[in-house]
Design a protein around this motif. Sequence first.
Motif, PDB file in Angstrom:
ATOM      1  N   HIS A   1       0.858  -1.188  -0.113  1.00 32.85           N
ATOM      2  CA  HIS A   1       0.000  -0.192   0.041  1.00 32.85           C
ATOM      3  C   HIS A   1       0.985   1.196  -0.084  1.00 32.85           C
ATOM      4  CE1 HIS A   1      -3.237  -2.680   2.115  1.00 32.85           C
ATOM      5  NE2 HIS A   1      -3.179  -2.888   0.753  1.00 32.85           N
ATOM      6  N   GLY A   2       1.426   1.554  -1.185  1.00 34.02           N
ATOM      7  CA  GLY A   2       2.317   2.733  -1.409  1.00 34.02           C
ATOM      8  C   GLY A   2       1.542   3.969  -1.622  1.00 34.02           C
ATOM      9  N   GLY A   3       1.936   5.155  -1.098  1.00 35.57           N
ATOM     10  CA  GLY A   3       1.220   6.319  -0.949  1.00 35.57           C
ATOM     11  C   GLY A   3       1.961   7.394   0.080  1.00 35.57           C
ATOM     12  N   LEU A   4       0.860   8.359   0.080  1.00 38.13           N
ATOM     13  CA  LEU A   4       1.360   9.310   1.162  1.00 38.13           C
ATOM     14  C   LEU A   4       0.482   9.135   2.414  1.00 38.13           C
ATOM     15  CD1 LEU A   4       2.498  12.584   0.819  1.00 38.13           C
ATOM     16  CD2 LEU A   4       0.303  12.775   1.740  1.00 38.13           C
ATOM     17  N   TYR A   5       1.353   9.392   3.566  1.00 38.41           N
ATOM     18  CA  TYR A   5       0.905   9.241   4.785  1.00 38.41           C
ATOM     19  C   TYR A   5       1.267  10.291   5.679  1.00 38.41           C
ATOM     20  CZ  TYR A   5      -0.984   6.390   8.632  1.00 38.41           C
ATOM     21  OH  TYR A   5      -1.966   5.901   9.810  1.00 38.41           O
ATOM     22  N   GLU A   6       0.508  11.185   6.041  1.00 41.50           N
ATOM     23  CA  GLU A   6       0.822  12.409   6.695  1.00 41.50           C
ATOM     24  C   GLU A   6       0.212  12.089   8.307  1.00 41.50           C
ATOM     25  OE1 GLU A   6      -0.178  16.303   5.775  1.00 41.50           O
ATOM     26  OE2 GLU A   6       0.471  17.078   7.454  1.00 41.50           O
ATOM     27  N   THR A   7       1.258  12.148   9.231  1.00 44.62           N
ATOM     28  CA  THR A   7       0.774  11.848  10.774  1.00 44.62           C
ATOM     29  C   THR A   7       1.997  12.673  11.500  1.00 44.62           C
ATOM     30  OG1 THR A   7       0.573  10.099  12.113  1.00 44.62           O
ATOM     31  CG2 THR A   7       2.340   9.985  10.815  1.00 44.62           C
ATOM     32  N   ALA A   8       1.583  12.571  13.022  1.00 45.62           N
ATOM     33  CA  ALA A   8       2.557  13.145  13.687  1.00 45.62           C
ATOM     34  C   ALA A   8       3.932  12.549  13.837  1.00 45.62           C
ATOM     35  CB  ALA A   8       1.856  13.452  15.240  1.00 45.62           C
ATOM     36  N   PHE A   9       5.059  13.210  14.229  1.00 45.25           N
ATOM     37  CA  PHE A   9       6.321  12.548  14.401  1.00 45.25           C
ATOM     38  C   PHE A   9       6.008  11.455  15.494  1.00 45.25           C
ATOM     39  CE2 PHE A   9       7.668  16.231  12.422  1.00 45.25           C
ATOM     40  CZ  PHE A   9       8.913  15.868  11.760  1.00 45.25           C
ATOM     41  N   GLY A  10       6.786  10.413  15.479  1.00 44.37           N
ATOM     42  CA  GLY A  10       6.871   9.498  16.305  1.00 44.37           C
ATOM     43  C   GLY A  10       6.522   8.298  16.100  1.00 44.37           C
ATOM     44  N   ILE A  11       5.571   7.986  14.807  1.00 41.96           N
ATOM     45  CA  ILE A  11       5.276   6.497  14.457  1.00 41.96           C
ATOM     46  C   ILE A  11       6.395   5.680  14.028  1.00 41.96           C
ATOM     47  CG2 ILE A  11       5.325   7.479  12.054  1.00 41.96           C
ATOM     48  CD1 ILE A  11       2.700   5.672  11.649  1.00 41.96           C
ATOM     49  N   SER A  12       6.334   4.413  14.248  1.00 38.06           N
ATOM     50  CA  SER A  12       7.466   3.661  14.171  1.00 38.06           C
ATOM     51  C   SER A  12       7.446   3.160  12.517  1.00 38.06           C
ATOM     52  CB  SER A  12       7.349   2.402  15.137  1.00 38.06           C
ATOM     53  OG  SER A  12       6.286   1.524  14.662  1.00 38.06           O
ATOM     54  N   LEU A  13       8.641   2.345  12.228  1.00 40.61           N
ATOM     55  CA  LEU A  13       8.837   2.079  11.101  1.00 40.61           C
ATOM     56  C   LEU A  13       7.910   0.714  10.785  1.00 40.61           C
ATOM     57  CD1 LEU A  13      12.371   2.261   9.625  1.00 40.61           C
ATOM     58  CD2 LEU A  13      10.464   3.092   8.585  1.00 40.61           C
ATOM     59  N   HIS A  14       7.897  -0.164  11.956  1.00 41.45           N
ATOM     60  CA  HIS A  14       7.058  -1.199  11.942  1.00 41.45           C
ATOM     61  C   HIS A  14       5.522  -0.824  11.663  1.00 41.45           C
ATOM     62  CE1 HIS A  14       4.525  -4.494  13.365  1.00 41.45           C
ATOM     63  NE2 HIS A  14       5.729  -5.400  13.304  1.00 41.45           N
ATOM     64  N   ASP A  15       5.010   0.103  12.369  1.00 40.38           N
ATOM     65  CA  ASP A  15       3.764   0.431  12.077  1.00 40.38           C
ATOM     66  C   ASP A  15       3.653   0.971  10.333  1.00 40.38           C
ATOM     67  OD1 ASP A  15       2.955   0.012  14.443  1.00 40.38           O
ATOM     68  OD2 ASP A  15       2.533   1.896  15.225  1.00 40.38           O
ATOM     69  N   LEU A  16       4.552   1.641   9.982  1.00 35.67           N
ATOM     70  CA  LEU A  16       4.464   2.189   8.385  1.00 35.67           C
ATOM     71  C   LEU A  16       4.449   1.022   7.647  1.00 35.67           C
ATOM     72  CD1 LEU A  16       6.874   5.486   8.740  1.00 35.67           C
ATOM     73  CD2 LEU A  16       4.472   5.322   8.191  1.00 35.67           C
ATOM     74  N   VAL A  17       5.511   0.345   7.783  1.00 35.92           N
ATOM     75  CA  VAL A  17       5.834  -0.881   6.673  1.00 35.92           C
ATOM     76  C   VAL A  17       4.684  -1.764   6.633  1.00 35.92           C
ATOM     77  CG1 VAL A  17       7.393  -2.575   5.762  1.00 35.92           C
ATOM     78  CG2 VAL A  17       8.138  -0.186   6.737  1.00 35.92           C
ATOM     79  N   TYR A  18       4.106  -2.339   8.112  1.00 33.67           N
ATOM     80  CA  TYR A  18       3.394  -3.257   8.232  1.00 33.67           C
ATOM     81  C   TYR A  18       2.099  -3.099   8.221  1.00 33.67           C
ATOM     82  CZ  TYR A  18       7.521  -6.337   8.303  1.00 33.67           C
ATOM     83  OH  TYR A  18       8.865  -6.926   8.172  1.00 33.67           O
ATOM     84  N   THR A  19       1.637  -2.281   9.229  1.00 32.15           N
ATOM     85  CA  THR A  19       0.215  -1.872   9.620  1.00 32.15           C
ATOM     86  C   THR A  19      -0.426  -0.966   8.260  1.00 32.15           C
ATOM     87  OG1 THR A  19       1.047  -1.757  11.769  1.00 32.15           O
ATOM     88  CG2 THR A  19      -1.285  -0.959  11.423  1.00 32.15           C
ATOM     89  N   VAL A  20       0.306   0.020   8.038  1.00 35.74           N
ATOM     90  CA  VAL A  20      -0.122   1.185   7.003  1.00 35.74           C
ATOM     91  C   VAL A  20       0.322   0.465   5.593  1.00 35.74           C
ATOM     92  CG1 VAL A  20       0.110   3.380   6.036  1.00 35.74           C
ATOM     93  CG2 VAL A  20       0.381   3.055   8.548  1.00 35.74           C
ATOM     94  N   GLY A  21       1.415   0.021   5.422  1.00 33.29           N
ATOM     95  CA  GLY A  21       1.990  -0.210   4.182  1.00 33.29           C
ATOM     96  C   GLY A  21       1.642  -1.790   3.686  1.00 33.29           C
ATOM     97  N   GLY A  22       1.372  -2.536   4.765  1.00 33.74           N
ATOM     98  CA  GLY A  22       0.864  -3.883   4.360  1.00 33.74           C
ATOM     99  C   GLY A  22       1.809  -4.985   3.869  1.00 33.74           C
ATOM    100  N   GLY A  23       3.217  -4.472   4.341  1.00 27.56           N
ATOM    101  CA  GLY A  23       4.218  -5.383   3.981  1.00 27.56           C
ATOM    102  C   GLY A  23       4.656  -5.162   2.354  1.00 27.56           C
ATOM    103  N   THR A  24       5.441  -6.030   1.868  1.00 20.22           N
ATOM    104  CA  THR A  24       5.834  -5.769   0.467  1.00 20.22           C
ATOM    105  C   THR A  24       4.722  -6.221  -0.612  1.00 20.22           C
ATOM    106  OG1 THR A  24       6.569  -8.250   0.380  1.00 20.22           O
ATOM    107  CG2 THR A  24       8.255  -6.750   1.153  1.00 20.22           C
ATOM    108  N   ALA A  25       5.005  -5.584  -1.553  1.00 19.82           N
ATOM    109  CA  ALA A  25       4.078  -5.865  -2.767  1.00 19.82           C
ATOM    110  C   ALA A  25       4.338  -7.227  -3.430  1.00 19.82           C
ATOM    111  CB  ALA A  25       4.195  -4.651  -3.763  1.00 19.82           C
ATOM    112  N   SER A  26       5.564  -7.691  -3.370  1.00 22.07           N
ATOM    113  CA  SER A  26       5.786  -8.648  -3.863  1.00 22.07           C
ATOM    114  C   SER A  26       5.348 -10.199  -2.981  1.00 22.07           C
ATOM    115  CB  SER A  26       7.203  -9.155  -3.991  1.00 22.07           C
ATOM    116  OG  SER A  26       8.052  -9.084  -2.792  1.00 22.07           O
ATOM    117  N   GLY A  27       4.989  -9.782  -1.818  1.00 26.28           N
ATOM    118  CA  GLY A  27       4.769 -10.747  -0.923  1.00 26.28           C
ATOM    119  C   GLY A  27       5.672 -11.499  -0.090  1.00 26.28           C
ATOM    120  N   ARG A  28       7.005 -11.057  -0.270  1.00 26.97           N
ATOM    121  CA  ARG A  28       8.017 -11.824   0.425  1.00 26.97           C
ATOM    122  C   ARG A  28       8.676 -10.933   1.518  1.00 26.97           C
ATOM    123  NH1 ARG A  28      10.623 -15.302  -3.607  1.00 26.97           N
ATOM    124  NH2 ARG A  28      12.673 -15.081  -2.425  1.00 26.97           N
TER     125      ARG A  28
END
Lengths: 511, 144
Positions: free
Chosen positions: A325-352
């Motif tokens: 789920h690529g795109g623009l995500y505006e949020t307050a500072f402090g969010i973790s990369l884990h949340d960004l990559v997995y929760t928001v981004g849904g992991g990789t597009a390739s599924g790997r």
Amino acid sequence: MTDPRTIRISDDSLALALGADALAQAFADAGCVVERNSSWGMHWLEPLVEVDGVGYGPATLEDVAAILDGTSALSIGVIAEHPFIKPQQRLTFARAGKTRPLSLSDYEASGGWSGLRRAQAMSGDQVIAEVLQSGLRGRGGAGFPAGIKWNTVAKAAASRKYVVCNADEGDSGTFADRMLMEGDPFQLIEGLAIAAHAVGAQTAYIYTRSEYPHAIAKLRAAIELAAEIIAPLHMEVRVGAGAYVCGEETSLLNSIEGKRGVVRAKPPLPALEGLFGCPTVVNNVLTIAAIPHILSEGGAAEYAALGVDRSLGTKPIQLAGNIKHGGLYETAFGISLHDLVYTVGGGTASGRPVKAVQVGGPLGAYLTPEQFDLPFDYEAYARADALIGHGGVVVWDDTADMGALARFAMEFCAAESCGKCTPCRLGSTRGVELIDRLREGRSGVDAVSALPQMHNARKSPRQREEDIALLEDLCETMKFGSLCALGGFAPYPVLSALKNWPEDFTGGDRS
Amino acid sequence: MDERLATILARHAEREGPLLPILHDVQAAFGCVSPQVQQAVAQALNLSRAEVHGVVSFYHDFTEEADPRPCIQLCRAEACQARGVEALVAQAEELAGNKIRIATVYCLGLCSVGPAARVVNGLVGEQLQARLDAKKLAQVMVNL
């Protein structure tokens, strides 16, 4: 007879690249009124079709009929309630997806120009005090407090002053500047007008990339439409010519002046001797675009209440590369990369599985999934030998070759170096050679060192450990000896890749 | 002086730092910035020929010779690499032959939907392409 239905499709260049124009035409041919709005920033769903608040995407010409009769399986429900959109704290991108980029009435109706009107009723010092209160720091990457920079320019004695917007968004993995210029150009214009009022500048330039023709066209049209509102300020778009280094503020100024985009030594700071030798504010698009909100009633306090530690307000984060789920995500500072990559981004597009994430563009460090609890915060990243930069997050799956990427970082630096300082100009080329040597497992004395005139060069072969030490030493020299961030930050991706994935730097007999 | 060049120079006469805007217009009108034009621009702006040549040679967008072929600018920066652009390069070069110019750009700002490319063709103008794969790339290139 019922009224024709209104369909909304973005005219952002990302949507255009995916066939939005043809889709809009198809809906128009089907008897609909088609409104071209800015993009919501859910890029995996583009082209996204909005019908009565409900989204359908990614849509193709074959989906038109089903979308119109409401049977399309592409429905994502009400867009504003979508799990990607709802948790966001959109201040800079508050209008994304909601307004037509070049509609003055849409802009006005969504609170446009209120910050400028309020600022114009205040003195320059009062405006600067509110910017300081908001805690706004430069969004280009360096994170320097915007209010302090403005204050320096305001206090400088000069009859001519400039405001320059750095819109030379060359970092791979970043597109927030482009989206803002294409989607909400009036907000940038308003921010620049406020900045010019605060510091007493007569002219504002927006310097952007030739790779962004749609942004250039939108900005030029918007400046013409807003000319009366921002008068007597003169505003102009200037276009770069394919030089990455012109994103560095001093080479950007040289480029506007019509010179080679070569970096200047600092001091003097551009705030005191900038464009044509005059005091100049140079701020990134996202810094300037945050200003209208901050200058609206109570905006500064609201801004300062968001974020963590000394990183206040919101950051438009760009999720890119191999992400579902690529795109623009505006949020307050402090969010973790884990949340960004997995929760928001849904992991990789390739599924790997995720192997690495590069934050901050081509000069940002590669982070491993073990570092994913890192909060999005300037200082926390600096402590981890990484940088937030412009907020681009590029995800790689386990097929990535980190040695090749480290080599690419050095190669890119060599190609784009302006040539002014030695560590960057020569160090990057020597870096490519050293990484090649490591990856090919070459031993022995290299041809140049063996030359008789190389009196000081060692004549015995270097071992792998010595090559690594030499690469680290070279990176150290580039980091502390370069004039600007191009040579100074290129070691970040190299050293982080070497540290976290040493196995990708082996090969040949010696491995 | 060429009439087109005179028009371009007149258009930017009032600007501060007019060199880059002039060179952009020259490149668009003539397909290149030839040494003769560099000399004329230098004279008009009261610069040395070396100064103008230095600027022309610094920026990737300006070329000294025209290339009338259609061009595909393929983004090969990190985000497009992460989405597999490198696997398309050989195919693009093979399909291009000598008829199409393949150029590399670093970032078109379409990093979440790569691999991305910009197609520049005199007949169709400019066009962006995203989510390229082998099939889509072949379609784009066949139509040039």
